[in-house]
Design a protein around this motif. Structure first.
Motif, short mmCIF file in Angstrom:
data_model
loop_
_atom_site.label_atom_id
_atom_site.label_comp_id
_atom_site.label_asym_id
_atom_site.label_seq_id
_atom_site.Cartn_x
_atom_site.Cartn_y
_atom_site.Cartn_z
N GLU A 122 6.52 11.03 4.70
CA GLU A 122 5.71 10.47 3.62
C GLU A 122 5.89 11.27 2.33
O GLU A 122 6.06 10.70 1.26
N HIS A 123 5.86 12.60 2.43
CA HIS A 123 5.79 13.42 1.23
C HIS A 123 7.09 14.10 0.83
O HIS A 123 7.29 14.39 -0.35
N ARG A 124 7.97 14.37 1.75
CA ARG A 124 9.16 15.16 1.43
C ARG A 124 10.42 14.32 1.29
O ARG A 124 11.24 14.59 0.44
N VAL A 125 10.60 13.31 2.14
CA VAL A 125 11.88 12.60 2.16
C VAL A 125 12.01 11.65 0.96
O VAL A 125 13.02 11.78 0.28
N PRO A 126 11.17 10.79 0.52
CA PRO A 126 10.18 10.02 1.26
C PRO A 126 10.83 8.79 1.92
O PRO A 126 11.72 8.17 1.36
N LEU A 185 8.93 5.88 3.73
CA LEU A 185 7.59 5.41 4.08
C LEU A 185 7.55 4.64 5.39
O LEU A 185 6.59 4.79 6.17
N ARG A 186 8.56 3.84 5.67
CA ARG A 186 8.58 3.10 6.95
C ARG A 186 8.69 4.07 8.13
O ARG A 186 8.04 3.89 9.16
N SER A 187 9.52 5.09 8.00
CA SER A 187 9.63 6.10 9.05
C SER A 187 8.31 6.83 9.23
O SER A 187 7.87 7.08 10.35
N ALA A 188 7.68 7.19 8.12
CA ALA A 188 6.37 7.86 8.18
C ALA A 188 5.37 6.99 8.92
O ALA A 188 4.60 7.47 9.76
N GLN A 189 5.39 5.70 8.62
CA GLN A 189 4.48 4.77 9.26
C GLN A 189 4.74 4.71 10.78
O GLN A 189 3.80 4.73 11.58
N ARG A 192 -2.98 4.66 3.60
CA ARG A 192 -2.31 5.17 2.40
C ARG A 192 -0.84 4.73 2.37
O ARG A 192 -0.33 4.30 1.34
N LEU A 193 -0.19 4.79 3.51
CA LEU A 193 1.21 4.34 3.59
C LEU A 193 1.32 2.85 3.29
O LEU A 193 2.25 2.42 2.60
#
Length: 131
Positions: free
Chosen positions: A80-84, A86-90, A115-116
């Motif tokens: 979410e914050h470093r790569v970002p 978002l789908r992977s974070a989810q 938030r995502l």
């Protein structure tokens, strides 16, 4: 490396944890050593190395669920914050819900998912505006 060519204690701990993780065939010891290494790297702001260690934990068979949950939560935050990404974070956040976490951890994951979702909707709207 600290003054005088001697490594700082935190660097020694990171190296020790990494060496231990690579040397042991025992899954529990390897998982704990990788977790220790990932936490130290994150504290030292070595985020890519931390993410690599968390990912290696997910590759372990029969890894303790609490360590796997921690790794998925850490990778959700990283993506979410470093790569970002978002789908992977989810996906990592959703995966972390399957480990019987406490009510407060579930609440935190649902907060992250909301938030995502907002970020994904915003990115989708921005993409449509560009077209």
């Amino acid at each position: 490396i600290a003054a005088g060519g001697v490594r700082a204690p935190s660097a020694l701990r990171a190296d020790t944890a990494r060496s231990r993780a690579l040397a042991t065939p025992d899954v529990l010891t390897r998982a704990e050593a990788l977790r220790c290494y990932a936490v130290i790297c994150r504290r030292q702001r070595r985020y890519v190395e931390a993410a690599e260690a968390w990912a290696r934990i997910l590759d372990l068979r029969r890894c303790p669920p609490h360590i796997t949950r921690e790794a998925t939560e850490a990778l959700a935050g990283h993506h979410e914050h470093r790569v970002p990404a978002l789908r992977s974070a989810q996906q990592f956040a959703l995966h972390s819900l399957g480990f019987g976490a406490s009510a407060s951890r579930r609440h935190a994951v649902h907060h992250r998912l909301a938030r995502l979702e907002r970020k994904l909707r915003q990115a989708s709207c921005e993409l449509r505006l560009e077209l």
